[in-house]
Design a protein around this motif. Structure first.
Motif, PDB file in Angstrom:
ATOM      1  N   VAL A   1       0.851  -1.200   0.000  1.00  8.00           N
ATOM      2  CA  VAL A   1       0.000   0.000   0.000  1.00  8.00           C
ATOM      3  C   VAL A   1       0.885   1.249   0.000  1.00  8.00           C
ATOM      4  CG1 VAL A   1      -1.644   1.341   1.389  1.00  8.00           C
ATOM      5  CG2 VAL A   1      -1.977  -1.127   1.088  1.00  8.00           C
ATOM      6  N   PHE A   2       1.915   1.228   0.813  1.00  6.34           N
ATOM      7  CA  PHE A   2       2.854   2.346   0.884  1.00  6.34           C
ATOM      8  C   PHE A   2       3.511   2.585  -0.478  1.00  6.34           C
ATOM      9  CE2 PHE A   2       7.215   3.895   1.767  1.00  6.34           C
ATOM     10  CZ  PHE A   2       6.899   5.098   2.380  1.00  6.34           C
ATOM     11  N   THR A   3       3.944   1.512  -1.115  1.00  8.08           N
ATOM     12  CA  THR A   3       4.601   1.634  -2.420  1.00  8.08           C
ATOM     13  C   THR A   3       3.642   2.213  -3.455  1.00  8.08           C
ATOM     14  OG1 THR A   3       6.078  -0.199  -1.875  1.00  8.08           O
ATOM     15  CG2 THR A   3       5.875   0.372  -4.203  1.00  8.08           C
ATOM     16  N   ARG A   4       2.398   1.786  -3.440  1.00  9.55           N
ATOM     17  CA  ARG A   4       1.412   2.358  -4.378  1.00  9.55           C
ATOM     18  C   ARG A   4       1.267   3.863  -4.152  1.00  9.55           C
ATOM     19  NH1 ARG A   4      -1.725  -2.416  -3.490  1.00  9.55           N
ATOM     20  NH2 ARG A   4      -3.088  -1.263  -2.081  1.00  9.55           N
ATOM     21  N   GLN A   5       1.268   4.280  -2.899  1.00 13.74           N
ATOM     22  CA  GLN A   5       1.179   5.715  -2.613  1.00 13.74           C
ATOM     23  C   GLN A   5       2.438   6.448  -3.081  1.00 13.74           C
ATOM     24  OE1 GLN A   5      -0.304   7.096   1.119  1.00 13.74           O
ATOM     25  NE2 GLN A   5      -1.865   5.502   1.237  1.00 13.74           N
ATOM     26  N   LEU A   6       3.596   5.807  -2.922  1.00 12.95           N
ATOM     27  CA  LEU A   6       4.836   6.409  -3.433  1.00 12.95           C
ATOM     28  C   LEU A   6       4.757   6.603  -4.945  1.00 12.95           C
ATOM     29  CD1 LEU A   6       7.855   4.624  -1.683  1.00 12.95           C
ATOM     30  CD2 LEU A   6       7.043   6.957  -1.343  1.00 12.95           C
ATOM     31  N   LEU A   7       4.232   5.612  -5.639  1.00  6.03           N
ATOM     32  CA  LEU A   7       4.131   5.700  -7.098  1.00  6.03           C
ATOM     33  C   LEU A   7       3.173   6.819  -7.505  1.00  6.03           C
ATOM     34  CD1 LEU A   7       4.156   1.900  -8.035  1.00  6.03           C
ATOM     35  CD2 LEU A   7       6.078   3.518  -8.042  1.00  6.03           C
ATOM     36  N   ARG A   8       2.064   6.948  -6.798  1.00  7.98           N
ATOM     37  CA  ARG A   8       1.130   8.056  -7.086  1.00  7.98           C
ATOM     38  C   ARG A   8       1.801   9.402  -6.808  1.00  7.98           C
ATOM     39  NH1 ARG A   8      -2.746   4.598  -4.880  1.00  7.98           N
ATOM     40  NH2 ARG A   8      -2.770   5.672  -2.879  1.00  7.98           N
ATOM     41  N   TYR A   9       2.542   9.461  -5.716  1.00  9.22           N
ATOM     42  CA  TYR A   9       3.264  10.683  -5.383  1.00  9.22           C
ATOM     43  C   TYR A   9       4.252  11.032  -6.501  1.00  9.22           C
ATOM     44  CZ  TYR A   9       6.301  13.933  -2.873  1.00  9.22           C
ATOM     45  OH  TYR A   9       7.038  15.030  -2.508  1.00  9.22           O
TER      46      TYR A   9
ATOM     47  N   ARG B   1      14.726   7.002 -12.421  1.00 10.86           N
ATOM     48  CA  ARG B   1      15.771   6.056 -12.835  1.00 10.86           C
ATOM     49  C   ARG B   1      15.495   4.673 -12.244  1.00 10.86           C
ATOM     50  NH1 ARG B   1      20.052   3.431 -11.044  1.00 10.86           N
ATOM     51  NH2 ARG B   1      21.765   3.045 -12.480  1.00 10.86           N
ATOM     52  N   GLN B   2      15.134   4.640 -10.973  1.00  5.35           N
ATOM     53  CA  GLN B   2      14.832   3.350 -10.340  1.00  5.35           C
ATOM     54  C   GLN B   2      13.641   2.675 -11.018  1.00  5.35           C
ATOM     55  OE1 GLN B   2      16.633   1.699  -8.353  1.00  5.35           O
ATOM     56  NE2 GLN B   2      18.003   3.225  -7.477  1.00  5.35           N
ATOM     57  N   LEU B   3      12.652   3.457 -11.402  1.00  9.61           N
ATOM     58  CA  LEU B   3      11.512   2.876 -12.121  1.00  9.61           C
ATOM     59  C   LEU B   3      11.966   2.260 -13.440  1.00  9.61           C
ATOM     60  CD1 LEU B   3       8.725   5.571 -11.609  1.00  9.61           C
ATOM     61  CD2 LEU B   3       8.946   3.357 -10.447  1.00  9.61           C
TER      62      LEU B   3
ATOM     63  N   ARG C   1      11.581  -1.698 -14.359  1.00 11.98           N
ATOM     64  CA  ARG C   1      10.341  -1.593 -15.130  1.00 11.98           C
ATOM     65  C   ARG C   1       9.716  -2.931 -15.505  1.00 11.98           C
ATOM     66  NH1 ARG C   1      13.579   1.558 -19.418  1.00 11.98           N
ATOM     67  NH2 ARG C   1      14.861  -0.080 -20.296  1.00 11.98           N
ATOM     68  N   ARG C   2      10.384  -4.018 -15.254  1.00 11.89           N
ATOM     69  CA  ARG C   2       9.781  -5.331 -15.529  1.00 11.89           C
ATOM     70  C   ARG C   2       8.675  -5.654 -14.516  1.00 11.89           C
ATOM     71  NH1 ARG C   2      12.810  -7.029 -19.565  1.00 11.89           N
ATOM     72  NH2 ARG C   2      15.039  -7.174 -19.526  1.00 11.89           N
ATOM     73  N   HIS C   3       8.688  -4.958 -13.411  1.00  6.48           N
ATOM     74  CA  HIS C   3       7.648  -5.126 -12.390  1.00  6.48           C
ATOM     75  C   HIS C   3       6.458  -4.251 -12.794  1.00  6.48           C
ATOM     76  CE1 HIS C   3       5.938  -5.953  -8.498  1.00  6.48           C
ATOM     77  NE2 HIS C   3       5.904  -4.673  -8.189  1.00  6.48           N
ATOM     78  N   GLY C   4       5.309  -4.856 -12.992  1.00  5.00           N
ATOM     79  CA  GLY C   4       4.130  -4.187 -13.533  1.00  5.00           C
ATOM     80  C   GLY C   4       3.821  -2.799 -12.995  1.00  5.00           C
ATOM     81  N   PRO C   5       3.669  -2.634 -11.685  1.00  2.27           N
ATOM     82  CA  PRO C   5       3.331  -1.300 -11.174  1.00  2.27           C
ATOM     83  C   PRO C   5       4.397  -0.247 -11.487  1.00  2.27           C
ATOM     84  CG  PRO C   5       2.883  -2.965  -9.512  1.00  2.27           C
ATOM     85  CD  PRO C   5       3.604  -3.654 -10.639  1.00  2.27           C
ATOM     86  N   TYR C   6       5.657  -0.658 -11.514  1.00  2.00           N
ATOM     87  CA  TYR C   6       6.721   0.300 -11.835  1.00  2.00           C
ATOM     88  C   TYR C   6       6.651   0.692 -13.306  1.00  2.00           C
ATOM     89  CZ  TYR C   6       8.544  -1.367  -7.365  1.00  2.00           C
ATOM     90  OH  TYR C   6       8.686  -1.724  -6.055  1.00  2.00           O
ATOM     91  N   ALA C   7       6.371  -0.267 -14.163  1.00  2.00           N
ATOM     92  CA  ALA C   7       6.238   0.026 -15.593  1.00  2.00           C
ATOM     93  C   ALA C   7       5.071   0.976 -15.839  1.00  2.00           C
ATOM     94  CB  ALA C   7       6.044  -1.273 -16.379  1.00  2.00           C
ATOM     95  N   GLU C   8       3.957   0.734 -15.163  1.00  2.00           N
ATOM     96  CA  GLU C   8       2.792   1.608 -15.328  1.00  2.00           C
ATOM     97  C   GLU C   8       3.095   3.021 -14.849  1.00  2.00           C
ATOM     98  OE1 GLU C   8      -0.343  -0.372 -13.203  1.00  2.00           O
ATOM     99  OE2 GLU C   8      -0.124  -2.184 -14.436  1.00  2.00           O
ATOM    100  N   CYS C   9       3.730   3.131 -13.709  1.00  3.39           N
ATOM    101  CA  CYS C   9       4.083   4.441 -13.173  1.00  3.39           C
ATOM    102  C   CYS C   9       5.079   5.140 -14.101  1.00  3.39           C
ATOM    103  CB  CYS C   9       4.668   4.300 -11.767  1.00  3.39           C
ATOM    104  SG  CYS C   9       5.115   5.868 -10.997  1.00  3.39           S
ATOM    105  N   LEU C  10       6.052   4.397 -14.582  1.00  5.69           N
ATOM    106  CA  LEU C  10       7.051   4.954 -15.494  1.00  5.69           C
ATOM    107  C   LEU C  10       6.379   5.525 -16.736  1.00  5.69           C
ATOM    108  CD1 LEU C  10      10.043   5.374 -16.275  1.00  5.69           C
ATOM    109  CD2 LEU C  10       9.983   3.067 -17.250  1.00  5.69           C
TER     110      LEU C  10
END
Length: 189
Positions: A50-58, A95-97, A101-110
Motif C-alpha cells: 500500500v505504501f509503495t502504491r502511494q509512493l508511485l502516485r506521489y 531512474r529506479q523505475l 520496469r519489468r515489475h508491472g506497477p513500476y512500468a505503469e508508473c514509469l
C-alpha cells in the motif's frame, strides 16, 4: 505546526526508493530514518505494498510538476538544468523505475510519469535546436538519449557540469544528424 506523519513517511520513502530502489525499501529502515516506530508505519499504511502504491502516485504528481516546470523553461542551459537539479530526487526515483520496469506497477508508473516530461523536453529542444530531422526521427533520437541519460545517471553524476556536458553532446549529435553527417562514435564528439 506539526508535520503530517503520513507525509513524513512518504517523503522519506520516496528519497529511499530513489537512492536504493525497491529492494532497499524496508519498514525497519524507514522507521529508523523517520525516527518513528514501525507501528506508526502500519497505522498509516496497511503494508509495504500500500505504501509503495502511494509512493508511485506521489511520483506521478512530482513528474507532472517537473513537466510543468520544464515547459516553462526558455533554454536547456541554464533553464532546464536548474530545474532538473531542483528535481534531483524525482529524477533518481524515475531512474529506479526504469531499472525495475519489468515489475508491472513500476512500468505503469514509469509510462504515466514519462509522457508529460518528454513532451515538455521535446518542445524545448525543438525550439532551441532547429533541426532538419523529422519529428519522428527527433523523437527516436530523444528516446535513445533518454535511455542513455538514465543509464549514466547517479547521485554522483547529477551535477550542473555533467548535465551541461550531456546536453552539449546531445545537441552536437542532433546537429550532425541534421546535416547528414555521421556522429563520432569514439566519444570525441
Amino acid at each position: 505546526m506539526k508535520e503530517d506523519p503520513t507525509a513524513i513517511w512518504l517523503q522519506t520513502g520516496y528519497a529511499l526508493f530513489a537512492a536504493t530502489g525497491p529492494d532497499g525499501l524496508k519498514v525497519e529502515v524507514l522507521a529508523r530514518k523517520v525516527g518513528i516506530s514501525k507501528s506508526s508505519f502500519y497505522h498509516h499504511f496497511a503494508d509495504l505494498e500500500v505504501f509503495t502504491r502511494q509512493l508511485l502516485r506521489y511520483h506521478v504528481g512530482q513528474a507532472r510538476l517537473l513537466a510543468r516546470r520544464e515547459a516553462a523553461c526558455e533554454s536547456l542551459d541554464p533553464g532546464l538544468i536548474t530545474v532538473l537539479l531542483e528535481h534531483r530526487t524525482d529524477l533518481l526515483f524515475q531512474r529506479q523505475l526504469r531499472v525495475h520496469r519489468r515489475h508491472g506497477p513500476y512500468a505503469e508508473c514509469l509510462a504515466e510519469a514519462s509522457g508529460p516530461a518528454a513532451e515538455a523536453f521535446l518542445a524545448l529542444w525543438a525550439r532551441e535546436l532547429p533541426s532538419h530531422l523529422t519529428p519522428h526521427l527527433l523523437g527516436g533520437v530523444f528516446q535513445l538519449a533518454l535511455e542513455n541519460f538514465y543509464l549514466q545517471l547517479t547521485d554522483a553524476t547529477l551535477t550542473r557540469e555533467w548535465l551541461s556536458a550531456y546536453f552539449r553532446q546531445l545537441t552536437q549529435l542532433v546537429r550532425t544528424l541534421s546535416t547528414g553527417g555521421a556522429p563520432a562514435l569514439d566519444g570525441s564528439g
